[in-house]
Structures are given as structure tokens and as C-alpha cells.
Design a protein around this motif. Sequence first.
Motif, PDB file in Angstrom:
ATOM      1  N   GLU A  82       1.024  -1.065  -0.422  1.00 47.72           N
ATOM      2  CA  GLU A  82       0.068   0.491  -0.140  1.00 47.72           C
ATOM      3  C   GLU A  82       1.075   1.803  -0.403  1.00 47.72           C
ATOM      4  N   GLN A  83       0.090   2.506  -0.962  1.00 42.08           N
ATOM      5  CA  GLN A  83       1.275   3.300  -0.310  1.00 42.08           C
ATOM      6  C   GLN A  83       0.335   4.207   0.304  1.00 42.08           C
ATOM      7  N   PRO A  84       0.003   4.910   1.049  1.00 45.84           N
ATOM      8  CA  PRO A  84      -0.640   5.802   2.129  1.00 45.84           C
ATOM      9  C   PRO A  84      -0.994   7.140   1.575  1.00 45.84           C
ATOM     10  N   VAL A  85       0.217   7.801   1.497  1.00 48.44           N
ATOM     11  CA  VAL A  85       0.051   8.549   0.731  1.00 48.44           C
ATOM     12  C   VAL A  85      -0.184   8.770  -0.647  1.00 48.44           C
ATOM     13  N   ARG A  86      -0.177   9.719  -1.529  1.00 47.35           N
ATOM     14  CA  ARG A  86      -0.028   9.607  -3.218  1.00 47.35           C
ATOM     15  C   ARG A  86       1.243  10.890  -3.172  1.00 47.35           C
ATOM     16  N   ASN A  87       2.379  10.199  -2.808  1.00 41.94           N
ATOM     17  CA  ASN A  87       3.283  11.655  -3.038  1.00 41.94           C
ATOM     18  C   ASN A  87       3.758  10.799  -4.368  1.00 41.94           C
ATOM     19  N   GLY A  88       3.282  10.602  -5.424  1.00 42.35           N
ATOM     20  CA  GLY A  88       3.869  10.744  -6.238  1.00 42.35           C
ATOM     21  C   GLY A  88       4.671   9.138  -7.231  1.00 42.35           C
ATOM     22  N   THR A  89       5.154   9.601  -8.744  1.00 45.51           N
ATOM     23  CA  THR A  89       5.616   8.028  -8.477  1.00 45.51           C
ATOM     24  C   THR A  89       6.656   7.678  -8.045  1.00 45.51           C
ATOM     25  N   GLY A  91       7.251   7.707  -5.063  1.00 49.37           N
ATOM     26  CA  GLY A  91       7.281   7.606  -3.305  1.00 49.37           C
ATOM     27  C   GLY A  91       6.109   6.229  -3.541  1.00 49.37           C
ATOM     28  N   ALA A  92       5.565   6.025  -4.314  1.00 50.17           N
ATOM     29  CA  ALA A  92       5.438   4.635  -4.686  1.00 50.17           C
ATOM     30  C   ALA A  92       6.077   3.532  -5.383  1.00 50.17           C
ATOM     31  N   VAL A  93       7.337   3.378  -5.598  1.00 51.09           N
ATOM     32  CA  VAL A  93       8.518   2.704  -6.045  1.00 51.09           C
ATOM     33  C   VAL A  93       9.062   2.966  -4.831  1.00 51.09           C
ATOM     34  N   TYR A 111       3.428   0.687 -15.344  1.00 51.13           N
ATOM     35  CA  TYR A 111       1.795   1.211 -14.835  1.00 51.13           C
ATOM     36  C   TYR A 111       0.964  -0.203 -14.761  1.00 51.13           C
ATOM     37  N   GLY A 112      -0.360   0.104 -14.620  1.00 47.25           N
ATOM     38  CA  GLY A 112      -1.293  -0.530 -13.865  1.00 47.25           C
ATOM     39  C   GLY A 112      -2.201   0.007 -15.480  1.00 47.25           C
ATOM     40  N   ASP A 113      -2.152   1.467 -15.889  1.00 37.34           N
ATOM     41  CA  ASP A 113      -3.414   2.204 -16.702  1.00 37.34           C
ATOM     42  C   ASP A 113      -2.456   2.067 -18.331  1.00 37.34           C
ATOM     43  N   VAL A 114      -1.915   0.882 -18.206  1.00 42.17           N
ATOM     44  CA  VAL A 114      -0.994   0.992 -19.878  1.00 42.17           C
ATOM     45  C   VAL A 114      -1.344  -0.369 -20.119  1.00 42.17           C
ATOM     46  N   TYR A 149       3.158  14.936 -20.841  1.00 43.37           N
ATOM     47  CA  TYR A 149       4.676  13.605 -21.193  1.00 43.37           C
ATOM     48  C   TYR A 149       5.058  14.777 -20.266  1.00 43.37           C
ATOM     49  N   GLY A 150       5.846  13.720 -18.957  1.00 40.94           N
ATOM     50  CA  GLY A 150       7.131  13.989 -19.259  1.00 40.94           C
ATOM     51  C   GLY A 150       8.328  13.982 -20.595  1.00 40.94           C
ATOM     52  N   ARG A 151       9.477  14.942 -20.784  1.00 39.22           N
ATOM     53  CA  ARG A 151       9.492  14.911 -21.665  1.00 39.22           C
ATOM     54  C   ARG A 151      11.480  14.576 -22.050  1.00 39.22           C
TER      55      ARG A 151
HETATM   56  C1  UD1 Z   1       4.253   9.940 -15.672  1.00 35.30           C
HETATM   57  C2  UD1 Z   1       5.526  11.017 -15.090  1.00 35.30           C
HETATM   58  C3  UD1 Z   1       5.806  11.363 -16.855  1.00 35.30           C
HETATM   59  C4  UD1 Z   1       5.379  10.324 -18.054  1.00 35.30           C
HETATM   60  C5  UD1 Z   1       4.051  10.292 -17.380  1.00 35.30           C
HETATM   61  C6  UD1 Z   1       3.546   9.056 -18.309  1.00 35.30           C
HETATM   62  C7  UD1 Z   1       6.823  11.243 -13.304  1.00 35.30           C
HETATM   63  C8  UD1 Z   1       6.996  12.718 -12.270  1.00 35.30           C
HETATM   64  N1  UD1 Z   1       6.155  11.408 -14.774  1.00 35.30           N
HETATM   65  O1  UD1 Z   1       3.454  11.486 -14.854  1.00 35.30           O
HETATM   66  O2  UD1 Z   1       7.179  11.606 -16.903  1.00 35.30           O
HETATM   67  O3  UD1 Z   1       5.723  10.717 -18.983  1.00 35.30           O
HETATM   68  O4  UD1 Z   1       3.453   9.458 -16.481  1.00 35.30           O
HETATM   69  O5  UD1 Z   1       2.229   8.424 -18.605  1.00 35.30           O
HETATM   70  O6  UD1 Z   1       6.866   9.844 -13.102  1.00 35.30           O
HETATM   71  N2  UD1 Z   1       1.188   6.417  -9.153  1.00 35.30           N
HETATM   72  C9  UD1 Z   1       0.840   5.967  -8.027  1.00 35.30           C
HETATM   73  N3  UD1 Z   1       1.651   6.399  -6.735  1.00 35.30           N
HETATM   74  C10 UD1 Z   1       1.374   7.506  -7.173  1.00 35.30           C
HETATM   75  C11 UD1 Z   1       1.213   8.792  -8.231  1.00 35.30           C
HETATM   76  C12 UD1 Z   1       0.767   8.140  -9.361  1.00 35.30           C
HETATM   77  O7  UD1 Z   1       0.606   4.690  -7.952  1.00 35.30           O
HETATM   78  O8  UD1 Z   1       1.389   8.610  -5.656  1.00 35.30           O
HETATM   79  C13 UD1 Z   1       0.913   5.864 -10.384  1.00 35.30           C
HETATM   80  C14 UD1 Z   1      -0.158   5.989 -11.144  1.00 35.30           C
HETATM   81  O9  UD1 Z   1      -1.734   4.873 -10.832  1.00 35.30           O
HETATM   82  C15 UD1 Z   1      -0.224   5.744 -12.356  1.00 35.30           C
HETATM   83  C16 UD1 Z   1       1.395   6.172 -12.555  1.00 35.30           C
HETATM   84  O10 UD1 Z   1       1.405   5.979 -10.934  1.00 35.30           O
HETATM   85  O11 UD1 Z   1       0.018   4.379 -12.709  1.00 35.30           O
HETATM   86  C17 UD1 Z   1       1.778   7.340 -13.038  1.00 35.30           C
HETATM   87  O12 UD1 Z   1       1.399   8.790 -12.789  1.00 35.30           O
HETATM   88  P1  UD1 Z   1       0.805  10.107 -13.338  1.00 35.30           P
HETATM   89  O13 UD1 Z   1      -0.238  10.723 -11.929  1.00 35.30           O
HETATM   90  O14 UD1 Z   1      -0.435   9.301 -13.954  1.00 35.30           O
HETATM   91  O15 UD1 Z   1       1.701  10.335 -14.253  1.00 35.30           O
HETATM   92  P2  UD1 Z   1       1.785  11.565 -14.452  1.00 35.30           P
HETATM   93  O16 UD1 Z   1       1.931  13.114 -13.887  1.00 35.30           O
HETATM   94  O17 UD1 Z   1       0.691  11.447 -15.735  1.00 35.30           O
END
Ligand code: UD1
Length: 499
Positions: A82-89, A91-93, A111-114, A149-151
Motif C-alpha cells: 500500500e502507498q498510504p499517501v499519494r506523494n508521486g511515482t 513515493g510509490a516505488v 503502470y497498471g493503466d497502460v 507527458y514528461g519529455r
Molecule cells: C508520469 C511521469 C511522466 C510520464 C507519464 C507517462 C513522473 C514524475 N512522471 O506522469 O514523465 O510521461 O507518467 O504516463 O513519474 N501513481 C501511484 N502513486 C502516486 C502517483 C502515481 O501509484 O503517488 C501511479 C498512477 O496510478 C499511474 C502512474 O503512477 O499508474 C503514473 O501516475 P500519473 O499521475 O499518471 O503520472 P503523470 O503525472 O502522468
Amino acid sequence: MSTTPTQAPVAAVIVLAAGGGTRMKSKNSKLLHPVAGRAMLSYALDAAQTLNPAKLVVVVGHLREQVEALLDESYPQVTIVEQPVRNGTGGAVQCAIGALGEINREVVVTYGDVPMLTGETLGELVAAHRAGGNACTVLTAVVPDPTGYGRIVREGGQVAKIVEHRDANEAERQIREINSGIYVFDGKVLREGLASLKPNNDQAELYLTDVLGYARGHQGNVGAYLTDDIWQTEGVNDRVQLARMNAEVNRRIVERWMLDGVTVVDPKTTWIEADVDLETDVTILPNTQLLGATSVATGAVIGPDTTLRDVEVGENAHVIRTHGELSVINSDAEVGPFARLRPGTVLGAHGKIGTFVETKNAQIGDGSKLPHLTYCGDAFIGEGVNVGAGTIFANYDGSHKSPTHLGNDVFIGSNSVLVAPLDIGDGAFVAAGSAVVDDVPPGALAVARGREHISADWVHRKRAGSSASDAANDSEGEIHPAVAEARAKLREENQEDDQ
Ligand code: UD1
Ligand code: MG
């Protein structure tokens, strides 16, 4: 570059699935929304599994109970974090890495949504990573509209860094090579890089992309593996994208079946879900949906205007304008037009379920026919049976459902009601218009209706001066020649039988 089956497995695949999915505006997790009939998340897990990871970790958060229910049922081998706080990708890893212990090989993050990303592409990404001796390799694509998207910022061919759209300057925003969010990391570099993350960005989040900068700063190679199938990097954020994705996945599924020997007359109006199985020389006519675990054997023709979910269709069967669920249609059988097969219908070989016929929990023997206007529920029907037009199996008395059995070669006259529980023996006949409540022994004829009563000249007495009365007056009283002829023939046959 292609995957070889001998490619060594990776240490772990981490699937990020904690995000909010707010743009779906759904009470259901985005990851459970179906693509070609399967939950979106299942594609990511299936692709991940082709890498044979020692550990498969899924990071959950938003609507985690729903996501975990799918994982428990279909992917019990995954480790859920579990990721308790959504603090970014990043933080998730960080959350996931805690579940990994010692990491001595690569870690893949996806990602789960690709849903269109394939295991093959993941394998190619890992192979490219190994061939380049990289600390990190990112899957990239060049897209027409990179907004959001990220570049990928390159220096001398190498990846220098990834900059998020919102953090990018004008020059960086012109870059059309985007970060898919799918990476392979050296395990040690990932662990150290994660520890170094700071929320120094517009969203004050921990960005996984910053691990690439860390790797570069510590003499690591950062490579990119560019795919030309941009659909494989496409995420689903809203229902417009979901529909587009479903259309593309379907287009590919339909095309694959055509290349495998299935005739699809109108690919644009044909929907075939991922778990459907078809044999060669099946023909699919326009506006047909084959869903769930439906299978169709060779020579069968399905459609037009037909929906089958979890239906097994045998060789050379024809299914026309039909809605069917959890049913079996055996070889050379005919169904429709305008038939409804509800769960538990089994139609025997050479059998027929015809126009405006509804069946439910009905076993219908070989060669038996229900050609028109019938409801048939909770029935056991033998072979060679004919059920006349308008027959109703009255299986429900308001509180109980009961079965009806028709033996072999039974004949039910048109517009009969068979009141269950009821047993009609082999070779028995039921006269047209009967309401049958008592069992009929083998070979017997049941007549269960009032006799016809003729009131002569009734129209002259009760409707004098009407057009009906005029017509009766003008009539010569002749019986129509077709009726007379049929009757004479029947009489002749009966006499022959008596001799
Ligand atoms: C992210 C990338 C971006 C890339 C894009 C592709 C970062 C900082 N940016 O941006 O460079 O072009 O994906 O789609 O990584 N998630 C969590 N926990 C979090 C936040 C996100 O599990 O706290 C998961 C989401 O469920 C999702 C994935 O990570 O599956 C991407 O999250 P999202 O918020 O869509 O990232 P982007 O801002 O789109
Ligand atoms: Mg996104």
C-alpha cells in the motif's frame, strides 16, 4: 532487438496502481474498467509475468479493496503494497522497494493503466538495457502531441534527464519524445536514487524520473528504448481514451483472427473480446459481438446482429440475430433470427431454436426443433422432438420453478401450454391449443381443450346488414381448394394406414 526465451529473469516488476483515476469519474477503480472484456490491470500483470520476475509487486492506494479483490482472485502470486499517501511515482516505488529485500538484478517499473504494452516490448526493453550496460533504461515514444507527458531531454544521444510538462521550459516543450513511465533500473541504483529524491517540483511530489538524474550523476548510463508502436505507451485517464483504446485493441484482435483464417465481413462493427476462441473458416457477419469465453468451431456462421457471451458454438452451426449467454449450440444447429438463449441452454446437433424463441436452462436433444414463438425454461427435451409455434413451457407457478421432460420424437401441437412439473413420454403427441397438466404416457395423444361449437347463421341473426353478413350471403359455401385437397390427402393416408 527481440526477446530470447533464454533471457534471464529480472529481480522484480513493480506495477504502479495507486493513482486516483479521478478523470474517469467512476465509483469503480479505473484499473477494473474493461478493455476487450478484461480488467485494464490484468494486461499489465500478464505483460509483467512474461519477464518471469522473482517478485511481482503491485502498489495500491485509491480504491485498494477493489484492486485487491481482482489480485486475490486472479493473481494470488503478487505481493501487494500500500502507498498510504499519494506523494508521486517516486513515493510509490519507495513503498514497493521495501518489499523486495536484497536486490541483485534489474527492477522493472510499469503502470497498471497502460493496457496495450506487451510482454514482448518489456522483454526488448530489458534486452536493450542489458546490451547497453545501463544503470537505467526508459521506454520512450515519439508522439504527435506530447502535452502532459514528461519529455526526454537528450545530450549527445544519451538521456540527460526527464522533465515534466509542467516543469518544462519552452524549448523542452518542443520535444516530442516522451517518457512512457516504464523503466528498467539496476537494483542498487534504484535503491540509492529513491533515497535521494526530494519534492523539488511544481507538484511537490517525489518524481521517479529524478532517479535517472541520480544515475547520470553517479557515472551510470541512462538509455532509452524507443518503440514505434505508440499505443503501447498510451495510458487511460478518461472514458474518451478508454473508448479509443478499446477500439484499437479490438481492431488488432479482429485483424489477428482474420490473418488466422476467420472471415470478418465488416471489421468495424465486429467486436471480439480477448478471451474468445475461433477456428478457421468461421464467418462473422456485421454487427456481431463475441464476448467472454465464447468459442466458435470451424464452418459456423455468426450474425448479423448477434451478441454471444460465454457461448460455445459447434461446427457449421448458424446463429443469426441472436442474443446468447452461457449456452452451448452444437454442430449444424440453427439459431434465430431473433432468438434469446439464456444461461443453461444446450441445443443438440442439427437442432433449431427459431424466431422469437426464448430458452433458459433447457437441454434440447439432437435434431429437436423449437422453430417459432416459444418460451422454453427448465426443460429436458429428447431427440427428434418438434415443438409447435407458440408453445409455452409454464415452469413457474408464482413461487416454484419446475421442470418439464419431453421424451424422444414427441410432437407438441401449436399454441400449447405445458404446465410443469410435467412428463411427456417418448413418441407422445399433444393436440394444438392444449393446456397440458397431466403426464402423457409414451405413444399417447393428449387433447386438452374445449371442442369447437358451430352456431349456424349467427352472423345473420346478430350482425344483420353488416359486410360480414353480406359476404356470408354471397358465399357459395365452397371449401378452399387447398384445404379440401389437404384434407382429402389426409383421409387417403388414414385409410391406407387402416388397411
Ligand atoms: C508520469 C511521469 C511522466 C510520464 C507519464 C507517462 C513522473 C514524475 N512522471 O506522469 O514523465 O510521461 O507518467 O504516463 O513519474 N501513481 C501511484 N502513486 C502516486 C502517483 C502515481 O501509484 O503517488 C501511479 C498512477 O496510478 C499511474 C502512474 O503512477 O499508474 C503514473 O501516475 P500519473 O499521475 O499518471 O503520472 P503523470 O503525472 O502522468
Ligand atoms: Mg498519467
